[in-house]
Motif scaffolding. Structure first.
Motif, mmCIF file in Angstrom:
data_model
loop_
_atom_site.group_PDB
_atom_site.id
_atom_site.type_symbol
_atom_site.label_atom_id
_atom_site.label_comp_id
_atom_site.label_asym_id
_atom_site.label_seq_id
_atom_site.Cartn_x
_atom_site.Cartn_y
_atom_site.Cartn_z
ATOM 1 N N PHE A 200 12.062 12.521 23.704
ATOM 2 C CA PHE A 200 11.437 11.450 22.927
ATOM 3 C C PHE A 200 9.943 11.688 22.765
ATOM 4 O O PHE A 200 9.387 11.524 21.675
ATOM 5 N N LEU A 201 9.292 12.096 23.842
ATOM 6 C CA LEU A 201 7.852 12.316 23.761
ATOM 7 C C LEU A 201 7.524 13.490 22.853
ATOM 8 O O LEU A 201 6.602 13.421 22.028
ATOM 9 N N ALA A 202 8.285 14.581 22.969
ATOM 10 C CA ALA A 202 8.000 15.781 22.188
ATOM 11 C C ALA A 202 8.319 15.597 20.709
ATOM 12 O O ALA A 202 7.622 16.123 19.843
ATOM 13 N N GLU A 203 9.374 14.844 20.399
ATOM 14 C CA GLU A 203 9.870 14.797 19.021
ATOM 15 C C GLU A 203 9.454 13.545 18.252
ATOM 16 O O GLU A 203 9.574 13.510 17.029
ATOM 17 N N THR A 204 8.985 12.521 18.948
ATOM 18 C CA THR A 204 8.526 11.316 18.245
ATOM 19 C C THR A 204 7.062 11.007 18.513
ATOM 20 O O THR A 204 6.475 10.162 17.823
ATOM 21 N N GLY A 205 6.479 11.671 19.518
ATOM 22 C CA GLY A 205 5.104 11.373 19.888
ATOM 23 C C GLY A 205 4.967 10.106 20.710
ATOM 24 O O GLY A 205 3.850 9.644 20.964
ATOM 25 N N MET A 206 6.079 9.526 21.131
ATOM 26 C CA MET A 206 6.063 8.294 21.918
ATOM 27 C C MET A 206 6.939 8.468 23.156
ATOM 28 O O MET A 206 7.929 9.201 23.133
ATOM 29 N N SER A 207 6.575 7.743 24.200
ATOM 30 C CA SER A 207 7.474 7.653 25.339
ATOM 31 C C SER A 207 8.725 6.889 24.921
ATOM 32 O O SER A 207 8.734 6.155 23.917
ATOM 33 N N PHE A 208 9.784 7.032 25.694
ATOM 34 C CA PHE A 208 11.010 6.306 25.367
ATOM 35 C C PHE A 208 10.760 4.797 25.358
ATOM 36 O O PHE A 208 11.236 4.079 24.475
ATOM 37 N N GLY A 209 9.990 4.314 26.342
ATOM 38 C CA GLY A 209 9.730 2.886 26.420
ATOM 39 C C GLY A 209 8.979 2.381 25.202
ATOM 40 O O GLY A 209 9.302 1.323 24.655
ATOM 41 N N ARG A 210 7.986 3.136 24.744
ATOM 42 C CA ARG A 210 7.232 2.714 23.563
ATOM 43 C C ARG A 210 8.114 2.780 22.322
ATOM 44 O O ARG A 210 8.048 1.898 21.453
ATOM 45 N N TRP A 211 8.933 3.815 22.226
ATOM 46 C CA TRP A 211 9.818 3.922 21.058
ATOM 47 C C TRP A 211 10.772 2.725 21.003
ATOM 48 O O TRP A 211 10.976 2.145 19.939
#
Length: 264
Positions: A200-211
């Protein structure tokens, strides 16, 4: 097509007046009746647009994210920016279009604008045939003076490309109230919780929690636009109490849900 840009809209078609190639006009107002769930597919305009719902609620989506716009908010869309516009419920979009070389507003990115009563009435005034000549020129100048930004960004929700993380993301979009932990999601998706967190962090630029928070806010905005009460929305997007939901909403948008839809 009249000078005021009146047009009948159709799903999936570009929305906007026919822009004259040679004209003294520097501003036109397009009016579009949009039934519930009506959508104009991704398109661009050669003129700047101020997308505004005179009635109902609009959503505008660009490559930068999604905005939900009640009548007290509009979105400045610079010329050439691809965007799609939809109505959550029966709405009327009344949008000023401004010729770039004659417009004093120079914003290069989509920008949320507060729509106070004076700006609302001025748009309605310019959409009609009452203003012409020097009077119209003055009214157009006042409109530009009234365009003031609001500190409200879009809801950003990029999707991961890895199949395992993508399945989790799509499941949360379908049911944002799902509160499973990353480890639990990992067991369902065939990856460890640590792997999902990294993806999630690498592919969306967000932590899972933020996403997940962004996914919940996006769903909440749409439900609020449909008129659901805050308490019902809070439960449907995964918050245990309305106060917890309001706190997250306020941190994201700077105002409470009620104020978002009633004041700028």
């Amino acid at each position: 097509m009249s000078r005021s840009g009146q047009a009948a809209a159709a799903p999936g078609r570009d929305a906007g007046p026919r822009f004259p190639s040679t004209s003294d006009a520097s501003l036109m107002v397009g009016s579009f009746a949009m039934p519930s769930r009506w959508r104009f597919g991704t398109h661009t305009h050669p003129w700047h647009q101020l997308a505004w719902a005179a009635e109902g609620v609009l959503t505008v989506e660009t490559g930068e994210g999604l905005w939900v716009l009640p009548p007290v908010r509009a979105l400045w869309i610079p010329a050439g920016v691809p965007h799609a516009t939809a109505a959550h419920r029966s709405s009327v979009m009344r949008s000023p279009y401004l010729r770039p070389d004659a417009c004093p507003v120079r914003w290069s990115a989509p920008t949320v604008v507060h729509v106070p009563p004076l700006l609302r009435e001025l748009i309605v005034h310019l959409a009609g045939s009452r203003a012409s000549g020097d009077a119209r020129v003055r009214a157009e100048a006042v409109l530009c003076d009234l365009v003031e930004p609001v500190d409200a960004g879009p809801v950003l929700l990029p999707l991961p490309s890895d199949g395992r993380a993508r399945r989790v993301a799509e499941a949360l979009l379908a049911d944002p109230s799902d509160g499973r932990t990353l480890d639990a999601w990992g067991r369902a998706a065939g990856a460890s919780g640590r792997t999902l967190a990294r993806l999630f962090l690498a592919e969306t630029g967000m932590s899972f929690g933020r996403w997940r928070t962004q996914a919940r806010l996006r769903a909440a905005l749409r439900l609020l636009a449909e008129g659901l009460p805050v308490a019902a929305v809070a439960g449907r997007v995964g918050y245990g109490t309305p106060s917890a939901f309001v706190a997250v909403f306020r941190r994201a948008f700077g105002v409470s849900p009620a104020r978002y839809f009633t004041a700028g």
